[in-house]
Design an enzyme around this catalytic site. Structure first.
Site, PDB file in Angstrom:
ATOM      1  N   ASP A  86      -3.679  -2.724   7.063  1.00  0.00           N
ATOM      2  CA  ASP A  86      -3.441  -2.939   5.638  1.00  0.00           C
ATOM      3  C   ASP A  86      -4.177  -4.196   5.190  1.00  0.00           C
ATOM      4  O   ASP A  86      -4.020  -5.251   5.789  1.00  0.00           O
ATOM      5  CB  ASP A  86      -1.925  -3.104   5.451  1.00  0.00           C
ATOM      6  CG  ASP A  86      -1.503  -3.111   4.003  1.00  0.00           C
ATOM      7  OD1 ASP A  86      -0.489  -2.483   3.697  1.00  0.00           O
ATOM      8  OD2 ASP A  86      -2.182  -3.755   3.174  1.00  0.00           O
ATOM      9  N   ASP A 114      -6.470   0.560   0.287  1.00  0.00           N
ATOM     10  CA  ASP A 114      -6.500  -0.639   1.144  1.00  0.00           C
ATOM     11  C   ASP A 114      -5.755  -0.456   2.458  1.00  0.00           C
ATOM     12  O   ASP A 114      -5.352  -1.413   3.084  1.00  0.00           O
ATOM     13  CB  ASP A 114      -5.904  -1.832   0.387  1.00  0.00           C
ATOM     14  CG  ASP A 114      -4.410  -1.703   0.198  1.00  0.00           C
ATOM     15  OD1 ASP A 114      -3.899  -0.572   0.256  1.00  0.00           O
ATOM     16  OD2 ASP A 114      -3.743  -2.739   0.003  1.00  0.00           O
ATOM     17  N   GLU A 115      -5.573   0.775   2.869  1.00  0.00           N
ATOM     18  CA  GLU A 115      -4.682   1.008   4.010  1.00  0.00           C
ATOM     19  C   GLU A 115      -5.088   2.266   4.780  1.00  0.00           C
ATOM     20  O   GLU A 115      -5.429   3.276   4.181  1.00  0.00           O
ATOM     21  CB  GLU A 115      -3.290   1.243   3.427  1.00  0.00           C
ATOM     22  CG  GLU A 115      -2.151   0.917   4.301  1.00  0.00           C
ATOM     23  CD  GLU A 115      -0.872   1.057   3.502  1.00  0.00           C
ATOM     24  OE1 GLU A 115       0.073   1.610   4.054  1.00  0.00           O
ATOM     25  OE2 GLU A 115      -0.822   0.639   2.334  1.00  0.00           O
TER      26      GLU A 115
END
Length: 426
Positions: free
Chosen positions: A6, A101-102
């Site tokens: 993350d 974002d992960e």
DNA sequence: TCTGGGGTCCTAGGACCC
DNA sequence: TCTGGGGTCCTAGGACCC
């Protein structure tokens, strides 16, 4: 075992990449229309500014602490995201990109000690090659890995492992609201029954959980116990729906302006639809006034129409969307937002042609071919020369309803004319 | 003046069928 | 006279995520 990687304060980290002078300084990124604060540096979090807080409410404190504020710059974030993902994919043959974002990866056959080292290595390489700091959580189910990730964020290493078949250490100190899948409503229900910590949640009777927290809640509890219920999805499954929804920059009162905005949102949604090589069988529109406004009359309405046949042809979608606006619109309200949604998506290739058109003529394949070519050309031009180079008149010219975006950084990595410039200092 | 946008999944209820 | 139950499809709404 699953690892979830993350990016820390992702949008802020992207902005800092091209503004190294902002390291260790307070930075925030705003949502569309410069409305809410959607990414905060640690310094801004420390000021007590919450995620999603309205920007105007915190204007004074932002100014007082000299916070550098950006409008969101999605071209930049999408490009940086792509770089991060490409590094991650080198470390795992199977990767699930979960959000911008992960990502989840699967790592097997490593003992706990090596898991930690493996994580540290990935973290270091992403930082070195892309410049984005990440946190990594590792465990036996996705939900446990996400919990490990929460722990990693406050650890020195930035990596945390919750070993397989082991109880979660300090579970009595972790709030249920930190668990992936437990939001505001479920936290409230749980707290009414005296359940506030993760170990209390794990100890709950599953029949009770199923009844009070529904199936999703049951999955969360089982996942925390180490029983995998949420599958790993390596290949992105086809989208179920495409939505274009934006608030207006100013309160809108006339149907003319609403129609412009709806035509414009429909155009954006249709572009996404074609990029996915899909057609929609239904289109929905909703209109709403400002729910935060105390002194004005409120109105909300929505409607969904079935299309004569599934399509991704913008003019047809606009025409249907505008019919819905005619149905929904009432005079005398201050409209704040419109939503256009395309649902019932299916592959372009799979679409069955309707036997009859509304005008009674059958639509032959040459009409289809012409429509497709036209959309192709327009998409190409807009891709090459910028979005909106070729636009539909229905979208309007002056677009007074458009939202604000006053503090955007340059599109450093996706537009030649906005490239970062290196200057030598003496 | 100014309060995000884009998704997914689940549930409940109504209409309809046999 | 007896007034069912299982199934599907559709829609709306609510919850969650980032």
């Amino acid at each position: 075992m699953y690892a979830v990687i993350d990016c820390n304060n992702f949008f802020v980290s992207c902005e800092r990449l091209f503004r190294p002078d902002l390291e260790m300084k307070p930075v925030a990124v705003l949502s569309n229309n410069d409305g809410c604060i959607v990414s905060r540096s640690n310094e801004v979090k420390a000021l007590g500014i919450p995620m999603g807080g309205p920007a105007f409410k915190y204007a004074d404190i932002l100014k007082e602490h000299k916070v550098t504020v950006f409008s969101s710059n999605f071209s930049l974030y999408a490009d940086i995201s792509h770089r991060v993902m490409s590094v991650i994919s080198r470390y795992a043959p199977e990767m699930e990109m979960y959000s911008i974002d992960e990502a989840f990866i699967q790592i097997d056959n490593l003992n706990d000690q090596y898991l930690l080292e493996y994580g540290e290595n990935i973290k270091a390489v992403i930082l070195r090659e892309v410049g984005i700091p990440v946190s990594i959580g590792v465990s036996s189910t996705k939900t446990r890995a996400k919990l490990a990730n929460e722990l990693a964020k406050t650890s020195d290493l930035g990596v945390a492992v919750i070993p397989q078949n082991s109880v979660i250490t300090h579970a009595e100190k972790i709030s249920v609201s930190d668990v992936w899948g437990i939001g505001r409503a479920l936290t409230q229900i749980l707290s009414e029954h005296g359940i506030v910590t993760v170990n209390q949640l794990i100890a709950c009777d599953e029949v009770w959980v199923r009844k009070n927290l529904t199936l999703s809640g049951l999955k969360v509890v089982q996942e925390l116990k180490g029983i995998s219920c949420i599958p790993f999805e390596e290949f992105r499954t086809a989208k179920q729906s495409i939505i274009s929804s934006k608030s207006f920059g100013i309160p809108v009162t006339t149907i003319t302006q609403i129609k412009e905005a709806v035509a414009s949102y429909t155009t954006r949604a249709a572009e996404k639809l074609r990029a996915e090589h899909e057609c929609a069988s239904h289109i929905g529109v909703s209109l709403t006034t400002n729910i935060h406004s105390k002194n004005t009359r409120q109105y909300y309405n929505s409607s969904t129409h079935r299309l004569l046949e599934p399509t991704n042809y913008t003019p047809e979608l606009i025409s249907e969307a505008l019919k819905i606006v005619d149905k929904l619109f009432r005079t005398g309200y201050l409209y704040k937002k419109a939503v256009v949604s395309l649902v019932g998506l299916d592959s372009e290739k799979a679409v069955q042609q309707g036997l009859f058109r509304s005008n009674g003529l059958s639509r032959n394949s040459s009409t289809h071919t012409k429509q497709r070519s036209l959309m192709n050309v327009i998409d190409h031009v807009n891709c090459e020369y910028g979005s909106g180079t070729v636009a539909y008149l229905a979208e309007g010219i002056s677009k007074q309803w458009k939202g604000r975006r006053e503090r955007s950084s340059p599109r450093y990595t996706t537009r030649w004319e906005e490239l970062a410039v290196a200057t030598a200092s003496r």
